[in-house]
Design a protein around this motif. Structure first.
Motif, PDB file in Angstrom:
ATOM      1  N   SER A 214      28.825  32.887  41.254  1.00 51.70           N
ATOM      2  CA  SER A 214      30.140  32.399  41.493  1.00 51.70           C
ATOM      3  C   SER A 214      30.865  31.418  40.682  1.00 51.70           C
ATOM      4  O   SER A 214      32.088  31.295  40.730  1.00 51.70           O
ATOM      5  CB  SER A 214      29.577  31.243  42.677  1.00 51.70           C
ATOM      6  N   GLN A 215      30.166  31.336  39.455  1.00 52.64           N
ATOM      7  CA  GLN A 215      30.789  30.665  38.371  1.00 52.64           C
ATOM      8  C   GLN A 215      31.826  31.457  37.590  1.00 52.64           C
ATOM      9  O   GLN A 215      32.714  31.098  36.875  1.00 52.64           O
ATOM     10  CB  GLN A 215      29.753  30.232  37.282  1.00 52.64           C
ATOM     11  N   THR A 216      31.833  32.950  38.006  1.00 58.56           N
ATOM     12  CA  THR A 216      32.967  33.669  37.341  1.00 58.56           C
ATOM     13  C   THR A 216      33.989  33.641  38.532  1.00 58.56           C
ATOM     14  O   THR A 216      34.948  34.352  38.144  1.00 58.56           O
ATOM     15  CB  THR A 216      32.151  35.137  37.370  1.00 58.56           C
ATOM     16  N   MET A 217      34.054  32.929  39.474  1.00 60.51           N
ATOM     17  CA  MET A 217      35.114  33.028  40.434  1.00 60.51           C
ATOM     18  C   MET A 217      36.162  32.348  39.772  1.00 60.51           C
ATOM     19  O   MET A 217      36.165  31.063  40.568  1.00 60.51           O
ATOM     20  CB  MET A 217      34.677  32.726  41.827  1.00 60.51           C
ATOM     21  N   LEU A 218      36.990  32.707  38.848  1.00 62.48           N
ATOM     22  CA  LEU A 218      38.180  31.834  38.181  1.00 62.48           C
ATOM     23  C   LEU A 218      39.359  32.050  38.698  1.00 62.48           C
ATOM     24  O   LEU A 218      40.091  31.030  38.920  1.00 62.48           O
ATOM     25  CB  LEU A 218      38.009  31.873  36.786  1.00 62.48           C
ATOM     26  N   ASN A 219      39.694  33.351  39.281  1.00 63.68           N
ATOM     27  CA  ASN A 219      41.171  33.374  39.525  1.00 63.68           C
ATOM     28  C   ASN A 219      40.860  33.891  41.134  1.00 63.68           C
ATOM     29  O   ASN A 219      40.721  34.962  41.366  1.00 63.68           O
ATOM     30  CB  ASN A 219      41.683  34.873  38.745  1.00 63.68           C
ATOM     31  N   HIS A 220      41.281  32.789  41.881  1.00 68.32           N
ATOM     32  CA  HIS A 220      41.014  32.883  43.133  1.00 68.32           C
ATOM     33  C   HIS A 220      42.030  33.909  43.747  1.00 68.32           C
ATOM     34  O   HIS A 220      41.822  34.488  44.925  1.00 68.32           O
ATOM     35  CB  HIS A 220      41.175  31.322  43.981  1.00 68.32           C
ATOM     36  N   GLU A 221      43.336  33.774  43.335  1.00 66.82           N
ATOM     37  CA  GLU A 221      44.415  34.507  43.874  1.00 66.82           C
ATOM     38  C   GLU A 221      43.847  36.055  43.751  1.00 66.82           C
ATOM     39  O   GLU A 221      44.173  36.824  44.843  1.00 66.82           O
ATOM     40  CB  GLU A 221      45.775  34.358  43.413  1.00 66.82           C
ATOM     41  N   GLU A 222      43.605  36.429  42.812  1.00 71.26           N
ATOM     42  CA  GLU A 222      43.110  37.925  42.603  1.00 71.26           C
ATOM     43  C   GLU A 222      42.103  38.273  43.428  1.00 71.26           C
ATOM     44  O   GLU A 222      41.911  39.275  43.955  1.00 71.26           O
ATOM     45  CB  GLU A 222      42.790  38.158  41.124  1.00 71.26           C
ATOM     46  N   ILE A 223      41.019  37.460  43.551  1.00 74.33           N
ATOM     47  CA  ILE A 223      39.995  37.786  44.620  1.00 74.33           C
ATOM     48  C   ILE A 223      40.506  37.723  46.000  1.00 74.33           C
ATOM     49  O   ILE A 223      39.942  38.718  46.687  1.00 74.33           O
ATOM     50  CB  ILE A 223      39.003  36.310  44.281  1.00 74.33           C
ATOM     51  N   VAL A 224      41.324  36.820  46.423  1.00 74.83           N
ATOM     52  CA  VAL A 224      41.939  37.070  47.838  1.00 74.83           C
ATOM     53  C   VAL A 224      42.583  38.431  48.051  1.00 74.83           C
ATOM     54  O   VAL A 224      42.189  39.096  48.811  1.00 74.83           O
ATOM     55  CB  VAL A 224      42.882  35.884  48.216  1.00 74.83           C
ATOM     56  N   THR A 225      43.455  38.909  46.979  1.00 78.30           N
ATOM     57  CA  THR A 225      44.166  40.057  47.062  1.00 78.30           C
ATOM     58  C   THR A 225      43.055  41.159  47.091  1.00 78.30           C
ATOM     59  O   THR A 225      43.022  42.234  47.902  1.00 78.30           O
ATOM     60  CB  THR A 225      44.983  40.268  45.860  1.00 78.30           C
ATOM     61  N   LEU A 257      41.800  24.734  49.083  1.00 76.31           N
ATOM     62  CA  LEU A 257      41.834  25.084  50.662  1.00 76.31           C
ATOM     63  C   LEU A 257      42.988  26.104  51.021  1.00 76.31           C
ATOM     64  O   LEU A 257      42.543  27.146  52.002  1.00 76.31           O
ATOM     65  CB  LEU A 257      42.648  23.774  51.552  1.00 76.31           C
ATOM     66  N   LYS A 258      43.692  26.311  50.210  1.00 76.98           N
ATOM     67  CA  LYS A 258      44.937  27.371  50.258  1.00 76.98           C
ATOM     68  C   LYS A 258      44.349  28.788  50.353  1.00 76.98           C
ATOM     69  O   LYS A 258      44.509  29.716  51.321  1.00 76.98           O
ATOM     70  CB  LYS A 258      45.961  27.462  49.276  1.00 76.98           C
ATOM     71  N   ASN A 259      43.572  28.963  49.279  1.00 78.39           N
ATOM     72  CA  ASN A 259      43.128  30.437  49.168  1.00 78.39           C
ATOM     73  C   ASN A 259      41.872  30.339  49.951  1.00 78.39           C
ATOM     74  O   ASN A 259      41.454  31.722  50.172  1.00 78.39           O
ATOM     75  CB  ASN A 259      42.613  30.690  47.659  1.00 78.39           C
ATOM     76  N   ALA A 260      41.022  29.456  50.338  1.00 77.73           N
ATOM     77  CA  ALA A 260      39.959  29.829  51.477  1.00 77.73           C
ATOM     78  C   ALA A 260      40.679  29.976  52.666  1.00 77.73           C
ATOM     79  O   ALA A 260      40.026  30.786  53.494  1.00 77.73           O
ATOM     80  CB  ALA A 260      39.235  28.250  51.422  1.00 77.73           C
ATOM     81  N   ALA A 261      41.609  29.229  53.187  1.00 79.85           N
ATOM     82  CA  ALA A 261      42.231  29.727  54.432  1.00 79.85           C
ATOM     83  C   ALA A 261      42.773  31.249  54.359  1.00 79.85           C
ATOM     84  O   ALA A 261      42.707  32.020  55.336  1.00 79.85           O
ATOM     85  CB  ALA A 261      43.647  28.710  54.616  1.00 79.85           C
ATOM     86  N   ALA A 262      43.286  31.586  53.273  1.00 75.68           N
ATOM     87  CA  ALA A 262      43.846  32.828  53.217  1.00 75.68           C
ATOM     88  C   ALA A 262      42.849  34.164  53.135  1.00 75.68           C
ATOM     89  O   ALA A 262      42.967  34.980  53.986  1.00 75.68           O
ATOM     90  CB  ALA A 262      44.708  33.356  51.891  1.00 75.68           C
TER      91      ALA A 262
END
Length: 336
Positions: A214-225, A257-262
């Motif tokens: 989980s420590q590597t999860m830095l770019n949340h928007e890319e993860i969402v995509t 919250l934004k990317n979690a909701a997405a």
């Protein structure tokens, strides 16, 4: 003088005869070795693999591949040769680790590890030794070869799945693993092999990676995509909702919250809640009131997603995707 010459000739003929027998023996051995059928080689290799003699098994599989490339057993030999080599890379100690530990090892274990390290070290085309971390990494050559030579084989999806594992293992060992890259790799796999039984295992592997890295999860928007692309290719898989939940909770722990909701496809989110019942499980209901039917249950101490709050009731989401309502008296909002 004639006797001496005859004696020398006799010696010469003797040496020639011995040499001929030795040469004949070598040729005969090679001849019979070449005559070993694919079925015999595969049977011997399988027994060695079951006995965890991985070096011997890999050598037998490779012999089958080299001598009987057109055999119907060649794809299976490639696959299991790769499995043996991947297993060796995971189980073998590093060179420095072995030197440090060998004084405490039994003779049999010492011999086994010594054989493994010699085998791994002698095949630079198949293994990479990372001196900085004292680890051997399998390059996945056999899995790649299987996919190139036998793309229609019923083991193609197996090989592609193992190739992802070897790639991500190497990334994890070198601290270059990213969750978005893992999601992308599995999205491609699900697209290429939509009927593979390994699809569910792929989701399980992703959940394991999210939990461990989980420590590597830095770019949340890319993860969402990347997740949204994966979700399109993995529709209907049982644990897909759990993967989204796991990713969403990781985002919420850092108040994104934004990317979690997405990623959860939710209109809004408050955060994470922790169930605090005295001893029993918490009833999750279909509406705001005890008169509404129970649609799920949450264990004491379980984390749930809080979507919104109205009066004394939270609108919540469980790990399996169930959405319902929980009374606020039994839920504590999680504070990272």
């Amino acid at each position: 003088m004639n006797n001496g010459r005859q004696h020398g000739i006799h010696h010469y003929l003797g040496y020639l005869l011995v040499g001929s027998f030795l040469l004949l023996g070598m040729v005969s051995c090679d001849f019979f070795k070449k005559k070993a059928s694919p079925q015999e080689l595969f049977k011997q290799a399988e027994q060695s693999r079951k006995d965890e003699n991985f070096v011997e098994a890999a050598q037998l599989y490779d012999e089958l591949i080299n001598r009987h490339e057109k055999s119907e057993l060649a794809p299976a030999a490639l696959y299991y040769s790769g499995i043996c080599k991947y297993t060796l890379s995971l189980r073998a100690p590093g060179k420095r680790e072995f030197d440090q530990r060998k004084g405490d090892l039994s003779d049999s274990k010492k011999d086994t590890y010594s054989q493994w390290i010699k085998y791994l070290s002698g095949r630079e085309d198949q293994f990479l030794y990372l001196d900085a971390i004292d680890k051997f990494v399998y390059k996945g050559l056999e899995f790649k070869t299987l996919l190139d030579r036998y793309p229609a084989s019923n083991l193609a999806d197996d090989a592609a799945f193992q190739l992802i594992h070897t790639h991500l293992t190497a990334k994890a060992q070198t601290n270059t693993l990213t969750i978005e890259a893992a999601l992308q790799l599995y999205a491609e796999y699900f697209t290429d092999y939509p009927q593979s039984p390994y699809r569910q295992k792929g989701i399980e592997h992703l959940m394991q990676l999210v939990s461990q890295y989980s420590q590597t999860m830095l770019n949340h928007e890319e993860i969402v995509t990347a997740y949204q692309h994966l979700a399109q290719t993995a529709e209907g898989l049982p644990d897909l909702e759990k993967l989204a939940y796991l990713l969403g909770t990781q985002f919420l722990k850092v108040k994104d919250l934004k990317n979690a909701a997405a990623i959860l496809n939710a209109p809004s989110l408050i955060g994470i809640g922790v169930v605090e019942t005295a001893s029993t499980r918490l009833n999750i209901r279909s509406g705001q009131g005890t008169e509404y039917r129970v649609v799920g249950k949450a264990e004491r101490g379980e984390q749930i997603l809080l979507l919104s709050k109205s009066g004394q009731w939270y609108n919540i989401r469980l790990q399996d995707g169930t959405i319902g309502y929980a009374h606020a008296d039994f839920v504590r909002e999680y504070q990272p």
